[in-house]
Design an enzyme around this catalytic site. Structure first.
Site, mmCIF file in Angstrom:
data_model
loop_
_atom_site.group_PDB
_atom_site.id
_atom_site.type_symbol
_atom_site.label_atom_id
_atom_site.label_comp_id
_atom_site.label_asym_id
_atom_site.label_seq_id
_atom_site.Cartn_x
_atom_site.Cartn_y
_atom_site.Cartn_z
ATOM 1 N N ASN A 123 45.875 45.858 30.821
ATOM 2 C CA ASN A 123 45.489 47.048 31.568
ATOM 3 C C ASN A 123 46.040 48.241 30.803
ATOM 4 O OD1 ASN A 123 44.767 45.176 33.557
ATOM 5 N ND2 ASN A 123 46.660 45.478 34.717
ATOM 6 N N GLU A 178 28.823 48.427 44.834
ATOM 7 C CA GLU A 178 29.223 47.352 43.926
ATOM 8 C C GLU A 178 30.107 46.325 44.627
ATOM 9 O OE1 GLU A 178 29.144 50.550 42.789
ATOM 10 O OE2 GLU A 178 28.580 50.568 40.667
ATOM 11 N N CYS A 181 24.424 25.643 24.597
ATOM 12 C CA CYS A 181 25.394 26.521 25.245
ATOM 13 C C CYS A 181 24.749 27.888 25.447
ATOM 14 C CB CYS A 181 26.647 26.627 24.385
ATOM 15 S SG CYS A 181 27.675 28.045 24.782
ATOM 16 N N HIS A 199 51.416 47.141 26.453
ATOM 17 C CA HIS A 199 51.730 45.744 26.758
ATOM 18 C C HIS A 199 50.495 45.024 27.290
ATOM 19 C CE1 HIS A 199 51.979 47.696 30.698
ATOM 20 N NE2 HIS A 199 51.827 46.505 31.248
#
Lengths: 333, 345
Positions: free
Chosen positions: A150, A306, A193, A163
């Protein structure tokens, strides 16, 4: 008129806006304040939390000199100790929150996010992901390992220092299970696939590809849920990230760094998330699933429509997103 | 110890992680947003400004008033930038391995009131009228065979994607495909029914009523619960107590009761945490015109149960949640319920 496009993997329909395509000026990046004062992840504060592993240039464990450092999350969503207990409560089911929650400090440099790392630095981050994946899969309580990042407040980051995070789970997350179910249905029907087929079609059309390396391809998916969404896939079929061969690591690092650098160059340091979708642990190398990285810049607000429908509205067709991303001049590092 | 909880309908797991500091009083609504009408700009949704919007589709009008003029009580207009358009034919085709279609459908705005009020300021009477108009719109859209589902929702506050003009309204989107989230619920409910011969939502209501730990509020015909596997702090579902799969077939005599309960839930949460951004979404059965087709959702009437979902947007949803549909909720629904009942006494 706008277009409805169907995700060939999960069957989700999305709206691609063609009537009023969003301009670059429609997206404003939030500020990313950088104040290393009191940062727990900078050099010199290693005592705050003992490391699980680290890659270092010098120095003993839990001291400066590292280039990438992996720690337990100080505020874990799941706990590593304890027994996995499953129980039913009438119509409901629950289990104890057993799992691992780790933080990967991408770099000692408080001021440079992944998009600004050199290829060599990025490669070390990928090595750390891989090492932790391989280690944690030995714990029989875990079914799935999620690796994600994030960046920026609106993407859910609570700390400034660059991080990534890793969560090992006793269950398989819903979206991954849906992808696996969809891919397996496709495989039953075609004996191919679905991700390999996507790669083939993208290679043929060349309209949405933004990185094409020796082992990895990155493109803006035909059914992007978000503006400037990017996926990175290994070219050769492989279901599990932890099976990544050593000689592919540098190519993956380069692909990821370049995609993030293009995004930053074009969109002015947007907040973003990326997540590695891999097959569950204990699975064999499955023929029907293909691991990949999904990068999602946070440029638009996700509204009730959404949430309530699983039906996304994307104001930038992926063909235009890819073209714009490719126009960014990259600095080779 | 954190807990993993599974949504019994769709099978989604949620971490209820109260150890990260999930006390109800930590969740505060963001500071009140400025009303975004700078420099005397007029609100296009207010009475008297009808010329600022596209011509109305439908309006509940006082006798003697004229179309697109003042004198209305609830007004329905096409969206100014519609995502789907009603004109033309549905064209489905393939593109290599991908499938697509043109965005044919409906996108309308239902303006709840001619006055410049927020949703929670509506009177019971006004809320009832506007809900009835929304139901009338669904009944009308059912006649269009190209529309499979009608989604009704509200976005309030900028964090929830709401517009900068704070005039109470809802949106209505008619889609040519069934929506994924709703389909998941239909599949989950059907599976449960096959196994138990009971509606899963009816079972949830029974269990919540007997444990009483997660009941937010209750009225004669409806119940509001904090779901067991809530994704968000203060998430609330409103369901009819009597089994029913189609919202638009609701007994109109019950609409005032539904309006009341919806307002009550909203005001209770508002009292606990302040004026909060939220999304409010209707989940109901899709139109079933091909019932004669074998296996085409012929059990929906028995196994599915319509409901509204109120989703307060107080926490950031991170990449982890997006990419996995695996949510971390720092506030247990029992605690949310308790906080709400304590505030209101």
């Amino acid at each position: 008129m706008n277009e409805l496009r169907r995700d060939p993997i999960t069957g989700r329909w999305n709206i691609v806006v063609l009537d009023k395509i969003a301009d670059l000026s429609d997206f404003k990046s939030e500020p990313h304040p950088k104040d290393p004062q009191g940062c727990r992840f900078c050099y010199g504060n290693e005592n705050d939390m003992p490391e699980i592993i680290a890659h270092r240039k010098y120095g003993p464990p839990n001291s400066p000199g590292w280039t990438v450092r992996v720690l337990p999350n100080k505020y874990p969503a799941l706990r590593i100790e304890g027994e996995l207990i499953k129980e039913g409560l009438g119509v409901f089911d629950m289990m104890t929150g057993v799992g691992a929650h780790e933080v990967i400090i991408d770099t000692p440099d408080h001021f440079r996010d992944m998009a600004d790392l050199s290829y060599a630095e990025m490669e070390e981050v990928v090595w750390a992901y891989l090492a932790r994946s391989i280690d944690l899969r030995r714990d029989k309580r875990f079914k799935y390992i999620l690796i994600f990042k994030n960046y920026g407040e609106s993407a859910g980051a609570s700390l400034e220092h660059p991080h990534s995070q890793l969560i090992a789970l006793p269950i398989v997350p819903k979206i991954v299970q849906e992808e696996i179910d969809g891919a397996s249905k496709y495989f039953d029907y075609k004996e191919r696939c679905v991700f390999c087929d996507m790669l083939r079609q993208e290679q043929m059309e060349k309209e949405r590809i933004i990185y094409d390396g020796r082992y990895f391809t990155a493109f803006c998916p035909y059914v992007s849920r978000f503006s400037y969404e990017i996926w990175i896939l290994p070219k050769k079929h492989q279901s599990d990230f932890a099976l990544l061969q050593r000689d592919c690591v540098s190519c993956l690092a380069k692909a990821l760094r370049d995609c993030l650098a293009r995004m930053k160059g074009l969109l002015g340091d947007p907040s973003y998330n990326f997540i590695i979708h891999s097959s569950p642990i204990n699975g064999h190398d499955r023929e029907d699933y293909h691991w990949h990285i999904e990068i999602m810049p946070k440029l638009t607000k996700i509204a009730g429509f959404e949430w309530g429908s699983g039906f996304y509205i994307n104001p930038v067709p992926p063909e235009i997103a890819a073209k714009n991303l490719l126009s960014v001049k990259l600095v080779e590092k | 110890m954190p807990e993993l909880r599974r949504d019994p309908v769709v099978g989604r797991w949620v971490i209820i992680s109260t150890e990260r500091g999930g006390r109800p009083n930590q969740f505060k609504a963001p500071a009140a947003e400025e009303e975004g009408l700078p420099g005397g700009e007029k609100c296009p949704f207010c009475e008297g400004n009808e010329s600022m919007t596209p011509p109305e589709i439908y309006a509940l009008r006082k006798p003697g008033s004229v179309r697109n003029g003042p004198g209305w009580e609830v007004r329905v207009i096409p969206s100014i930038s519609p995502l789907l358009q009603i004109e033309g034919n549905l064209d489905r085709h393939g593109h290599g391995m991908y499938d697509l279609m043109n965005a044919r459908g409906a996108h309308e705005i239902v303006i709840d009131t001619p006055k410049h009020l927020k949703e929670y300021e509506l009177s019971r009477d006004q809320f009832t009228k506007s809900m009835n108009v929304a139901i009338d719109r669904i009944v009308d859209l059912e006649k269009d065979p190209g529309i499979k589902y009608v989604l009704i929702f509200r976005n309030y506050g900028q964090a929830a994607g709401g517009g900068h003009i704070k005039h109470a309204r809802m949106q209505l989107i008619g889609t040519p495909v069934n929506l994924k989230r709703v389909k998941e619920e239909l599949v989950g409910a059907k599976r449960y029914y096959e196994y138990k011969d009971r509606c899963i939502y009816c079972d949830i209501i029974k269990q919540e009523l007997s444990s009483a730990k997660r009941v937010m509020a209750e009225s004669k015909h409806f119940i509001a619960i904090a779901p067991f596997a809530a994704r968000f702090p203060f998430e609330t579902w409103i369901l009819p107590k009597e089994h029913s799969c189609d919202f638009y077939r609701i007994d109109r005599a019950k609409v005032p009761d539904l309006a009341d309960l919806t307002q009550l839930v909203y005001l209770k949460i508002k009292k606990a945490i302040g004026d909060f951004p939220y999304n409010f979404v209707l989940h109901t059965a899709p139109f079933r015109r091909d019932l004669h087709k074998k296996g085409y959702w012929d059990t929906i009437g028995r196994d599915y149960h319509w409901h509204f979902e109120l989703l307060p947007i107080l926490t950031r949803v991170a990449g982890f949640e997006w990419g996995s549909a695996f949510y971390i909720n720092p506030l247990a629904p029992e605690d949310a319920c308790k906080a709400v009942s304590e505030v209101t006494g």
